[in-house]
Motif scaffolding. Sequence first.
Motif, PDB file in Angstrom:
ATOM      1  N   ALA A 126       0.846  -1.202   0.000  1.00  0.00           N
ATOM      2  CA  ALA A 126       0.000   0.000   0.000  1.00  0.00           C
ATOM      3  C   ALA A 126       0.876   1.246   0.000  1.00  0.00           C
ATOM      4  N   GLU A 127       1.428   1.559  -1.154  1.00  0.00           N
ATOM      5  CA  GLU A 127       2.274   2.738  -1.323  1.00  0.00           C
ATOM      6  C   GLU A 127       1.533   3.734  -2.195  1.00  0.00           C
ATOM      7  N   ASN A 128       0.901   4.720  -1.565  1.00  0.00           N
ATOM      8  CA  ASN A 128      -0.009   5.608  -2.290  1.00  0.00           C
ATOM      9  C   ASN A 128       0.699   6.547  -3.261  1.00  0.00           C
ATOM     10  N   TYR A 129       1.988   6.813  -3.066  1.00  0.00           N
ATOM     11  CA  TYR A 129       2.672   7.733  -3.979  1.00  0.00           C
ATOM     12  C   TYR A 129       2.763   7.156  -5.393  1.00  0.00           C
ATOM     13  N   MET A 130       2.694   5.853  -5.527  1.00  0.00           N
ATOM     14  CA  MET A 130       2.757   5.238  -6.850  1.00  0.00           C
ATOM     15  C   MET A 130       1.463   5.443  -7.633  1.00  0.00           C
ATOM     16  N   TYR A 131       0.425   5.981  -6.969  1.00  0.00           N
ATOM     17  CA  TYR A 131      -0.865   6.163  -7.616  1.00  0.00           C
ATOM     18  C   TYR A 131      -1.283   7.631  -7.650  1.00  0.00           C
ATOM     19  N   LYS A 132      -0.341   8.531  -7.422  1.00  0.00           N
ATOM     20  CA  LYS A 132      -0.660   9.957  -7.486  1.00  0.00           C
ATOM     21  C   LYS A 132      -0.970  10.361  -8.928  1.00  0.00           C
ATOM     22  N   PRO A 133      -2.035  11.139  -9.150  1.00  0.00           N
ATOM     23  CA  PRO A 133      -2.372  11.562 -10.518  1.00  0.00           C
ATOM     24  C   PRO A 133      -1.233  12.301 -11.210  1.00  0.00           C
ATOM     25  N   SER A 134      -0.443  13.048 -10.453  1.00  0.00           N
ATOM     26  CA  SER A 134       0.655  13.817 -11.051  1.00  0.00           C
ATOM     27  C   SER A 134       1.752  12.916 -11.604  1.00  0.00           C
ATOM     28  N   ASN A 136       1.634  10.269 -13.605  1.00  0.00           N
ATOM     29  CA  ASN A 136       1.499  10.026 -15.046  1.00  0.00           C
ATOM     30  C   ASN A 136       1.874  11.258 -15.863  1.00  0.00           C
ATOM     31  N   ASP A 137       1.544  12.441 -15.328  1.00  0.00           N
ATOM     32  CA  ASP A 137       1.909  13.675 -16.042  1.00  0.00           C
ATOM     33  C   ASP A 137       3.424  13.835 -16.113  1.00  0.00           C
ATOM     34  N   ILE A 138       4.104  13.546 -15.004  1.00  0.00           N
ATOM     35  CA  ILE A 138       5.562  13.663 -14.994  1.00  0.00           C
ATOM     36  C   ILE A 138       6.189  12.631 -15.926  1.00  0.00           C
ATOM     37  N   LYS A 140       4.926  11.422 -18.656  1.00  0.00           N
ATOM     38  CA  LYS A 140       4.746  11.879 -20.027  1.00  0.00           C
ATOM     39  C   LYS A 140       5.798  12.910 -20.401  1.00  0.00           C
ATOM     40  N   ILE A 141       6.092  13.808 -19.470  1.00  0.00           N
ATOM     41  CA  ILE A 141       7.115  14.830 -19.731  1.00  0.00           C
ATOM     42  C   ILE A 141       8.481  14.183 -19.939  1.00  0.00           C
ATOM     43  N   LEU A 142       8.802  13.216 -19.083  1.00  0.00           N
ATOM     44  CA  LEU A 142      10.099  12.542 -19.205  1.00  0.00           C
ATOM     45  C   LEU A 142      10.198  11.754 -20.504  1.00  0.00           C
ATOM     46  N   ARG A 143       9.101  11.075 -20.895  1.00  0.00           N
ATOM     47  CA  ARG A 143       9.117  10.278 -22.117  1.00  0.00           C
ATOM     48  C   ARG A 143       9.162  11.128 -23.383  1.00  0.00           C
ATOM     49  N   SER A 144       8.696  12.355 -23.281  1.00  0.00           N
ATOM     50  CA  SER A 144       8.656  13.218 -24.456  1.00  0.00           C
ATOM     51  C   SER A 144      10.048  13.574 -24.970  1.00  0.00           C
ATOM     52  N   LEU A 184      10.240   7.686  -7.052  1.00  0.00           N
ATOM     53  CA  LEU A 184      11.355   7.646  -7.996  1.00  0.00           C
ATOM     54  C   LEU A 184      11.357   6.350  -8.796  1.00  0.00           C
ATOM     55  N   SER A 185      11.115   5.243  -8.115  1.00  0.00           N
ATOM     56  CA  SER A 185      11.109   3.947  -8.791  1.00  0.00           C
ATOM     57  C   SER A 185       9.997   3.886  -9.835  1.00  0.00           C
ATOM     58  N   ALA A 186       8.856   4.494  -9.520  1.00  0.00           N
ATOM     59  CA  ALA A 186       7.741   4.504 -10.463  1.00  0.00           C
ATOM     60  C   ALA A 186       8.026   5.426 -11.649  1.00  0.00           C
ATOM     61  N   LEU A 187       8.722   6.534 -11.394  1.00  0.00           N
ATOM     62  CA  LEU A 187       9.055   7.469 -12.464  1.00  0.00           C
ATOM     63  C   LEU A 187      10.064   6.883 -13.441  1.00  0.00           C
TER      64      LEU A 187
END
Length: 215
Positions: A126-134, A136-138, A140-144, A184-187
């Motif tokens: 139960a690690e809620n930071y991995m499900y923060k809406p922001s 996915n936005d970050i 996308k920026i990194l993948r761009s 960080l791991s999720a990013l």
Amino acid sequence: MSVMNDQVRKNVCIVGCGHIASRHAKLLRQQVNLFFCSRDIKKAQKYSNLYNGHGIYSDFKDVISDPEIDAVILCTPPEVHCEQILSSIEAHKSILVEKPMVISPDEVQLVGEKLKKHPEVIFMVAENYMYKPSLNDIKKILRSGNIGEPRKIYIQKQYMQNIHTWKKRYSALYEGGIHFIALLSALLSHRRPTKIDSVFPVQEKRRWSEQVNLP
């Protein structure tokens, strides 16, 4: 212990009746049949009364030996997580465990090896930071590629957090900072941090930060 009504709903036992247990109970009471386990049986009964529970336990061994229980939510101190996770896997109970999952690399390995032997068990932290809406936005920026390849990530928290109960036995980095490591791991799913430096300013500044170097 058997549940006579609403058989299509899963039977889930929340182990440990503290603050975080109440948050899980509020979210799940309309979705599953809730049971509660606490060494303090009065707490288990209190939570059962509050959240329409179907039964209580004072011993974790009774939870995992009950064939009617489908899954457990471990809201206990992290030093007992490993033993409870391993026992639950052996009993074929699916598991949601509060962060931090365990307290050492050796325990991580033990859990991983046990899960490989029981692929039928659903396991989640139960690690809620991995499900923060922001998040996915970050991503996308990194993948761009518009900002290039990141070499260093700086994360800052804007307020201090009082540590109490079992959390006093662990550092703030381990208890609260684990959120940022998960973030960080999720990013950076294809990379892992090699070094983490934590800075804890004086309380008047009311913030603390982590600086992470990437390979």
